[in-house]
Design a protein around this motif. Structure first.
Motif, PDB file in Angstrom:
ATOM      1  N   HIS A 133       2.399  -0.024   2.357  1.00  0.00           N
ATOM      2  CA  HIS A 133       2.562  -1.252   1.568  1.00  0.00           C
ATOM      3  C   HIS A 133       2.324  -0.839   0.120  1.00  0.00           C
ATOM      4  N   HIS A 134       3.322  -1.026  -0.728  1.00  0.00           N
ATOM      5  CA  HIS A 134       3.326  -0.388  -2.032  1.00  0.00           C
ATOM      6  C   HIS A 134       3.279  -1.397  -3.177  1.00  0.00           C
ATOM      7  N   PRO A 135       2.341  -1.205  -4.112  1.00  0.00           N
ATOM      8  CA  PRO A 135       2.187  -2.102  -5.256  1.00  0.00           C
ATOM      9  C   PRO A 135       2.946  -1.593  -6.481  1.00  0.00           C
ATOM     10  N   GLY A 136       2.911  -2.399  -7.536  1.00  0.00           N
ATOM     11  CA  GLY A 136       3.258  -1.920  -8.859  1.00  0.00           C
ATOM     12  C   GLY A 136       1.995  -1.279  -9.427  1.00  0.00           C
ATOM     13  N   ILE A 137       2.139  -0.103 -10.000  1.00  0.00           N
ATOM     14  CA  ILE A 137       1.001   0.591 -10.613  1.00  0.00           C
ATOM     15  C   ILE A 137       1.423   0.993 -12.023  1.00  0.00           C
TER      16      ILE A 137
END
Length: 110
Positions: free
Chosen positions: A72-76
């Motif tokens: 599950h990938h966020p904005g970083i």
């Protein structure tokens, strides 16, 4: 059970977004996070402060490793002295319980 101790659930298009009641309950457990709307999409965001870019970079890498482990990938966004992390569920165009679980897990990386 705390949010940080939970695992992400498989989530597909059509999965329910969090309700207003769920949002309020989850936010009580994540006081440093802020719900923000971007282009009509509700997201969960926090800015983490650090003394320099190297510390920010190391933290950003920890967030990326966590995201990959949970798939599950966020904005970083890494900048000098800070990392902005933004969670939302792309498949549903908004917030799912998974985003709150991941925000809580992100807090444990400090």
């Amino acid at each position: 059970m705390t949010l940080a101790s939970q695992e992400c659930e498989a989530c597909k298009a059509g999965a329910p977004k969090v309700s207003d009641d769920e949002l309020n309950a989850f936010m009580k457990q994540l006081p440093d996070w802020t719900p923000v709307a971007r282009d009509g999409v509700l997201q969960l965001e926090r800015v983490f402060k650090f003394k320099n870019f190297k510390q920010a970079w190391a933290f950003g890498n920890k967030v990326a490793e966590l995201a990959e482990a949970e798939f599950h990938h966020p904005g970083i966004l890494m900048e000098w002295g800070q990392v902005t992390v933004t969670w939302w569920t792309h498949a549903i165009g908004g917030l799912h319980k998974n985003d709150f679980v991941m925000a809580a897990k992100t807090d444990t990386l400090l």
